[in-house]
Scaffold this motif. Structure first.
Motif, PDB file in Angstrom:
ATOM      1  N   GLU A  33       0.963  -1.168   0.065  1.00 18.88           N
ATOM      2  CA  GLU A  33      -0.061  -0.151  -0.067  1.00 18.88           C
ATOM      3  C   GLU A  33       0.744   1.482   0.056  1.00 18.88           C
ATOM      4  O   GLU A  33       0.478   2.297  -0.730  1.00 18.88           O
ATOM      5  CB  GLU A  33      -1.014   0.099   1.285  1.00 18.88           C
ATOM      6  CG  GLU A  33      -2.040   0.843   1.207  1.00 18.88           C
ATOM      7  CD  GLU A  33      -2.931   0.785   2.288  1.00 18.88           C
ATOM      8  OE1 GLU A  33      -3.832   1.766   2.589  1.00 18.88           O
ATOM      9  OE2 GLU A  33      -2.822  -0.271   3.188  1.00 18.88           O
ATOM     10  N   TYR A  34       2.047   1.237   0.937  1.00 23.99           N
ATOM     11  CA  TYR A  34       2.945   2.235   0.909  1.00 23.99           C
ATOM     12  C   TYR A  34       4.010   1.902   0.477  1.00 23.99           C
ATOM     13  O   TYR A  34       4.746   0.782   0.905  1.00 23.99           O
ATOM     14  CB  TYR A  34       2.623   2.980   2.234  1.00 23.99           C
ATOM     15  CG  TYR A  34       1.268   3.474   2.424  1.00 23.99           C
ATOM     16  CD1 TYR A  34       0.972   4.663   2.020  1.00 23.99           C
ATOM     17  CD2 TYR A  34       0.403   2.637   3.152  1.00 23.99           C
ATOM     18  CE1 TYR A  34      -0.520   5.195   2.040  1.00 23.99           C
ATOM     19  CE2 TYR A  34      -0.739   3.148   3.520  1.00 23.99           C
ATOM     20  CZ  TYR A  34      -1.334   4.288   2.915  1.00 23.99           C
ATOM     21  OH  TYR A  34      -2.517   4.727   2.897  1.00 23.99           O
ATOM     22  N   ARG A  71      -4.385  -2.165   6.468  1.00 26.86           N
ATOM     23  CA  ARG A  71      -3.915  -1.569   7.573  1.00 26.86           C
ATOM     24  C   ARG A  71      -4.497  -1.815   8.906  1.00 26.86           C
ATOM     25  O   ARG A  71      -5.538  -2.407   8.945  1.00 26.86           O
ATOM     26  CB  ARG A  71      -4.302   0.055   7.376  1.00 26.86           C
ATOM     27  CG  ARG A  71      -3.722   0.459   6.249  1.00 26.86           C
ATOM     28  CD  ARG A  71      -3.888   2.163   6.222  1.00 26.86           C
ATOM     29  NE  ARG A  71      -3.114   2.633   7.558  1.00 26.86           N
ATOM     30  CZ  ARG A  71      -1.723   3.047   7.344  1.00 26.86           C
ATOM     31  NH1 ARG A  71      -1.089   2.982   6.169  1.00 26.86           N
ATOM     32  NH2 ARG A  71      -1.513   3.634   8.379  1.00 26.86           N
ATOM     33  N   GLU A  72      -3.623  -1.563  10.048  1.00 30.20           N
ATOM     34  CA  GLU A  72      -4.178  -1.842  11.304  1.00 30.20           C
ATOM     35  C   GLU A  72      -4.358  -0.627  12.105  1.00 30.20           C
ATOM     36  O   GLU A  72      -4.888  -0.423  13.192  1.00 30.20           O
ATOM     37  CB  GLU A  72      -3.558  -2.721  12.043  1.00 30.20           C
ATOM     38  CG  GLU A  72      -2.099  -2.443  12.440  1.00 30.20           C
ATOM     39  CD  GLU A  72      -1.342  -3.592  13.115  1.00 30.20           C
ATOM     40  OE1 GLU A  72       0.177  -3.582  13.183  1.00 30.20           O
ATOM     41  OE2 GLU A  72      -1.940  -4.506  13.787  1.00 30.20           O
ATOM     42  N   THR A  73      -3.809   0.470  11.594  1.00 28.54           N
ATOM     43  CA  THR A  73      -3.925   1.831  12.219  1.00 28.54           C
ATOM     44  C   THR A  73      -4.125   2.847  11.267  1.00 28.54           C
ATOM     45  O   THR A  73      -4.040   2.794  10.011  1.00 28.54           O
ATOM     46  CB  THR A  73      -2.456   2.245  12.832  1.00 28.54           C
ATOM     47  OG1 THR A  73      -1.337   2.259  11.832  1.00 28.54           O
ATOM     48  CG2 THR A  73      -2.329   1.340  14.186  1.00 28.54           C
ATOM     49  N   PRO A  74      -4.579   4.019  11.708  1.00 30.32           N
ATOM     50  CA  PRO A  74      -5.047   5.152  10.704  1.00 30.32           C
ATOM     51  C   PRO A  74      -3.615   5.605   9.923  1.00 30.32           C
ATOM     52  O   PRO A  74      -2.522   5.485  10.547  1.00 30.32           O
ATOM     53  CB  PRO A  74      -5.451   6.334  11.383  1.00 30.32           C
ATOM     54  CG  PRO A  74      -6.161   5.517  12.617  1.00 30.32           C
ATOM     55  CD  PRO A  74      -5.216   4.483  13.091  1.00 30.32           C
ATOM     56  N   VAL A  75      -3.801   5.901   8.644  1.00 29.22           N
ATOM     57  CA  VAL A  75      -2.586   6.438   8.004  1.00 29.22           C
ATOM     58  C   VAL A  75      -1.990   7.792   8.750  1.00 29.22           C
ATOM     59  O   VAL A  75      -2.869   8.641   9.452  1.00 29.22           O
ATOM     60  CB  VAL A  75      -3.220   6.895   6.709  1.00 29.22           C
ATOM     61  CG1 VAL A  75      -4.098   8.176   6.571  1.00 29.22           C
ATOM     62  CG2 VAL A  75      -1.831   7.209   5.580  1.00 29.22           C
ATOM     63  N   ASN A  88      -8.877   4.016   8.655  1.00 27.98           N
ATOM     64  CA  ASN A  88      -7.648   3.364   8.263  1.00 27.98           C
ATOM     65  C   ASN A  88      -7.593   3.507   6.949  1.00 27.98           C
ATOM     66  O   ASN A  88      -6.953   2.747   6.176  1.00 27.98           O
ATOM     67  CB  ASN A  88      -7.360   2.017   8.803  1.00 27.98           C
ATOM     68  CG  ASN A  88      -7.410   1.805  10.151  1.00 27.98           C
ATOM     69  OD1 ASN A  88      -7.283   2.845  11.007  1.00 27.98           O
ATOM     70  ND2 ASN A  88      -7.408   0.711  10.766  1.00 27.98           N
ATOM     71  N   ALA A  89      -8.469   4.300   6.336  1.00 31.15           N
ATOM     72  CA  ALA A  89      -8.478   4.658   4.732  1.00 31.15           C
ATOM     73  C   ALA A  89      -7.096   5.116   4.366  1.00 31.15           C
ATOM     74  O   ALA A  89      -6.360   5.332   4.913  1.00 31.15           O
ATOM     75  CB  ALA A  89      -9.348   5.609   4.470  1.00 31.15           C
ATOM     76  N   SER A  90      -6.994   5.036   3.017  1.00 37.82           N
ATOM     77  CA  SER A  90      -5.695   5.096   2.323  1.00 37.82           C
ATOM     78  C   SER A  90      -5.151   6.712   2.625  1.00 37.82           C
ATOM     79  O   SER A  90      -3.974   6.922   2.572  1.00 37.82           O
ATOM     80  CB  SER A  90      -5.755   5.014   0.858  1.00 37.82           C
ATOM     81  OG  SER A  90      -6.965   5.607   0.296  1.00 37.82           O
ATOM     82  N   GLU A  91      -6.291   7.526   3.001  1.00 40.53           N
ATOM     83  CA  GLU A  91      -5.901   8.852   3.561  1.00 40.53           C
ATOM     84  C   GLU A  91      -6.583   9.320   4.617  1.00 40.53           C
ATOM     85  O   GLU A  91      -7.898   8.815   4.751  1.00 40.53           O
ATOM     86  CB  GLU A  91      -6.260  10.099   2.199  1.00 40.53           C
ATOM     87  CG  GLU A  91      -5.298  10.008   1.246  1.00 40.53           C
ATOM     88  CD  GLU A  91      -5.597  11.198   0.385  1.00 40.53           C
ATOM     89  OE1 GLU A  91      -6.039  12.267   0.562  1.00 40.53           O
ATOM     90  OE2 GLU A  91      -5.142  10.929  -0.964  1.00 40.53           O
TER      91      GLU A  91
END
Lengths: 292, 530
Positions: free
Chosen positions: A81-82, A138-142, B220-223
């Motif tokens: 993803e990143y 993901r397991e945490t917010p971005v 937890n979205a991409s942004e």
């Protein structure tokens, strides 16, 4: 007695007993079983740090029934993803040619794929079946640091063309002797592991091929080319023994100064790892990073 | 007029697995539907009718799953429901006699009898045995937004090994909805809120404008979501994802903090099916000897480790009203607190399983009616809204991809794939791949009517095997043998059909039997499985 008819042929009437008998006959004769026509390895994401694998290896694809069957799981930073500079891999010993297993993976928000193969007598690895790539969430917010860097494609191409990665090892011919093998190329890591097993000290220079990047994938390009101003990744893996008590040794290709590497070391509960430049086992220091 | 600062969108998701057994005169698992009709769907209709009569202006969203739509419109199940209800009335009458010496119990027995008679009237006379008519009516009145979900409630994140299987679940679900309601749904309920990135492209192709994810799907979205979980995200293709509000969910769902656990509410686990002499209750339980819930319950929750006290309906109703007021107050505070940081009116999305209201939480429908009534009260600044209406008022939204998530235990897929049920996935994936291969091979071939029927029936068999209910039941450990048998039967039927198609040995009698047994999705076309 109640009679039933199909809406598609009202002429044909069936009693409840007919329905029961036909249903039972079909279930008896056609109940699903685990006889598969072809070898397969399927990964499914379960949660940010877990995937589920099921596999079936046809007996005729196995060269030597006495060999150890291994599932080798890879992270794929180019598809994650990143952008990441971490390349991870670990082996899980399999006890049967057909089965299912839950696998704890080292990091979330990452793409993983796997290969099942045999470790041959000469320690080479013969792949038998490969999986598709899957993504664990993901397991945490971005956070801000996760933000995808934007680079212009022109400079990326220039960098990519000029970049050379040095891999310290020699690569024996990879053996793939299964006619059912997918066309997917065996990842570079496999070749590295083979070398590691063989402990061949030669150093060679590998010209990185542009084709490893998906078309127009600037993020992936950036990830590989951004090492220009940083320390080059270690050419041998850090080995995190019994990573996070999961029962496997995690191999990590990373810069020792990389914050992502520090994060993954922090998950190493036992604190033990083998550094690529030393043959001794290192214990994490009190800072929790174990860097030297 | 000042701009509305915040909206409340209450979403009920109504679903039951497709359980219809014409091969038996009666079948225990069919009572899942009968109980839900008596305890959930008709009480909901009763409340909606009352709100309409009182001129309350409200918006509520109801997701009706295709299996439920099919069962509610099945003549066999409608007639069996009436027989079931008549037995309930008979039992309530017996109870009135039995409790003659105890006025408190007898008052409740009379209450049950009145409720069952009223239920029969609503079901048989007001809506001619088809409750879909009621939902159509409230939709036409502008109060109820109707949406649907995947064909058999397939858990899409674990079916997407084969994208045709996911598309088929979505498209068949929507087609079923359209064939019963005559219009296309704008929203889509992802079974178990099971989302994975890229699913939105299938929804877009199916004409869907929005769907729901659990809180962490947006968090937890991409942004980073600029408006938290209080505005939808545009998935990048104009399909919007709304998040479940954790605060309001907890107030209803939580086993510790939630309203349904109040001591004055009716105790679900105290049922005369388990409490009275076997000889007496035998005609109303399974096969005359296996104790089951009858629906007649005399006690309130009372408290932990205390002798159960008698249920007091008026006190329970009073509590439901208090809890509704509390719910509205807390939404008001939430709107006051959050709206200052928002760049648009916020929307609090509160999705619940419809079967919670009335079945597990007996007073739930009364609570819901009261919430909708209070929300329409001018003394607060809350307005109920459907997500479709919200999107009409607020067109542009932040573009980001939600994170893979579900609303299940732990927030991901582990409830639907674990040691209790993982054996089903290789079988489901293989069946989908086999079907896709066959459909592809037949793309340019002409099939005869019998082959066409067999192919369509094979698609039905696969869909029924894919229901999320079977792995769910295996994990909960309730009716595990039934769930296993259903998957095995459907996959066996699928294998049989494919084999008979490939070998050109279709037996029309057997095929007809399967069409009777699995009478769903009559308009399905195997060619769309690609």
């Amino acid at each position: 007695m109640t009679f039933w008819q199909s809406r598609y042929n009202p002429q044909l009437k069936l009693s409840q007993q007919d329905l029961l008998d036909i249903s039972e006959e079909i279930t008896q004769a056609y109940a699903p079983n685990d006889s598969y026509m072809q070898s397969e390895l399927v990964l499914m994401p379960v949660d940010p740090v877990t995937l589920h694998a099921y596999w079936n290896i046809k007996n005729n694809t196995i060269s030597n029934l006495g060999t150890q069957l291994i599932m080798r799981v890879y992270s794929d930073p180019t598809l994650s993803e990143y952008p990441s500079s971490l390349n991870l891999s670990f082996d899980i010993k399999l006890s049967s040619f057909q089965g299912q297993q839950t696998v704890s993976v080292p990091i979330a928000a990452t793409a993983y794929s796997a290969v099942i193969g045999e470790v041959n007598a000469d320690n080479s690895f013969s792949a038998l079946v490969t999986s598709d790539t899957i993504h664990v969430p993901r397991e945490t917010p971005v956070t801000i640091s996760d933000a995808v860097p934007v680079i212009d494609s022109e400079s990326a191409n220039t960098e990519a063309d000029n970049t050379q990665v040095i891999w310290q090892e020699a690569m024996p011919e990879h053996s793939i002797n299964n006619s059912e093998q997918p066309t997917q190329e065996i990842p570079m890591f496999d070749r590295l592991f083979v070398a590691e097993i063989n402990n061949v000290p030669d150093a060679i220079h590998v010209q990185r091929e542009n084709s490893i990047f998906p078309p127009n994938n600037n993020n992936a390009r950036h990830q590989f080319t951004s090492t220009k101003n940083a320390t080059a990744p270690e050419t041998e893996p850090f080995i995190l023994k019994n990573f996070n008590n999961q029962g496997y040794d995690l191999k990590v290709y990373a810069n020792s100064s990389d914050s992502e590497f520090a994060n993954i070391l922090a998950k190493q509960e036992s604190g033990f790892y083998i550094s690529p430049k030393k043959s001794n086992i290192t214990k994490l220091n009190s800072s929790g990073l174990g860097l030297y | 007029m000042a701009m509305q600062r915040g909206f409340l969108s209450i979403v009920l998701h109504a679903h039951l697995p497709f359980v219809r057994h014409p091969e038996y005169d009666n079948f225990f698992e069919e009572t899942w539907l009968f109980e839900a009709v008596t305890e959930c769907y008709i009480p909901l209709i009763r409340s909606l009718e009352q709100l309409h009569q009182d001129g309350v202006n409200y918006r509520l969203t109801l997701s009706l799953s295709p299996p439920l739509i099919t069962m509610l419109s099945s003549e066999l199940l409608q007639s069996r429901y009436i027989a079931h209800l008549n037995k309930q009335i008979e039992l309530a009458e017996k109870e009135i006699i039995r409790t003659a010496g105890n006025p408190e119990y007898q008052r409740l027995a009379r209450l049950y009898r009145r409720l069952y008679l009223d239920t029969l009237d609503i079901f048989s006379h007001q809506y001619n045995c088809n409750l879909l008519t009621a939902f159509k009516k409230f939709n036409a009145l502008g109060h109820l937004e109707l949406i649907t979900c995947a064909a058999t409630h397939g858990f899409l994140p674990l079916l997407n090994k084969n994208e045709a299987a996911v598309r088929n679940q979505i498209n068949t679900g929507i087609e079923t909805f359209i064939s019963h309601f005559g219009f296309a749904p704008e929203g889509f309920w992802l079974p178990e809120c099971g989302y994975y990135p890229s699913l939105e492209k299938h929804l877009k192709n199916a004409g869907i404008n929005y769907f729901f994810v659990d809180t962490h799907g947006i968090e937890n979205a991409s942004e980073s979501p600029r408006n938290g979980v209080y505005a939808p995200l545009n998935c990048g293709n104009e399909v919007m994802a709304f998040a479940r509000d954790p605060e309001s969910s907890r107030q209803v769902w939580s086993s510790t903090e939630g309203y349904p656990g109040d001591y004055d509410y009716r105790e679900y686990y105290s049922d005369i099916g388990f409490e009275l002499e076997l000889d007496y209750i035998a005609p109303y339980i399974l096969d005359g000897h296996t104790r089951i819930n009858t629906g007649i319950k005399y006690h309130r929750i009372t408290g932990q480790n205390l002798p159960k006290e008698i249920y007091q309906p008026k006190q329970a109703l009073y509590k439901a009203q208090l809890h509704a007021q509390d719910f509205i107050n807390k939404r008001q505070l939430q709107i006051d607190r959050l709206s200052t940081d928002m760049n648009r009116p916020l929307i609090i999305v509160t999705p619940y399983d419809a079967e919670l209201f009335g079945h597990w939480w007996y007073e739930g429908p009364q609570w819901l009616e009261c919430v909708l009534r209070l929300a329409d009260n001018n003394t607060n600044a809350i307005q109920t809204i459907s997500c479709a209406d919200y999107l009409k008022q607020n067109v542009t939204h932040q573009v980001a991809t939600p994170s893979a998530s579900t609303w299940g235990d732990q927030g991901y897929s582990s409830f639907w794939i674990n040691e209790s049920n993982n054996w089903i996935y290789p079988l489901l994936h293989k069946a989908a791949a086999d079907l896709e291969k066959l459909v592809l091979a037949l793309q340019s071939s002409k099939v005869n009517p019998l082959q066409e029927r067999a192919l369509n029936q094979a698609v039905r068999s696969l869909l029924l095997a894919q229901a999320s209910d079977w792995p769910f039941i295996m994990k909960t450990g309730t009716t595990v043998e039934y769930a296993k048998k259903r998957i095995t039967d459907h996959l066996a039927r699928f294998n049989y059909l494919l084999d008979s198609i490939k070998t050109n040995t279709i037996n029309e009698r057997s095929l007809s039997a399967l069409e009777v047994l699995d009478d769903v999705f009559p308009e399905i076309d195997f060619r769309s499985f690609h």
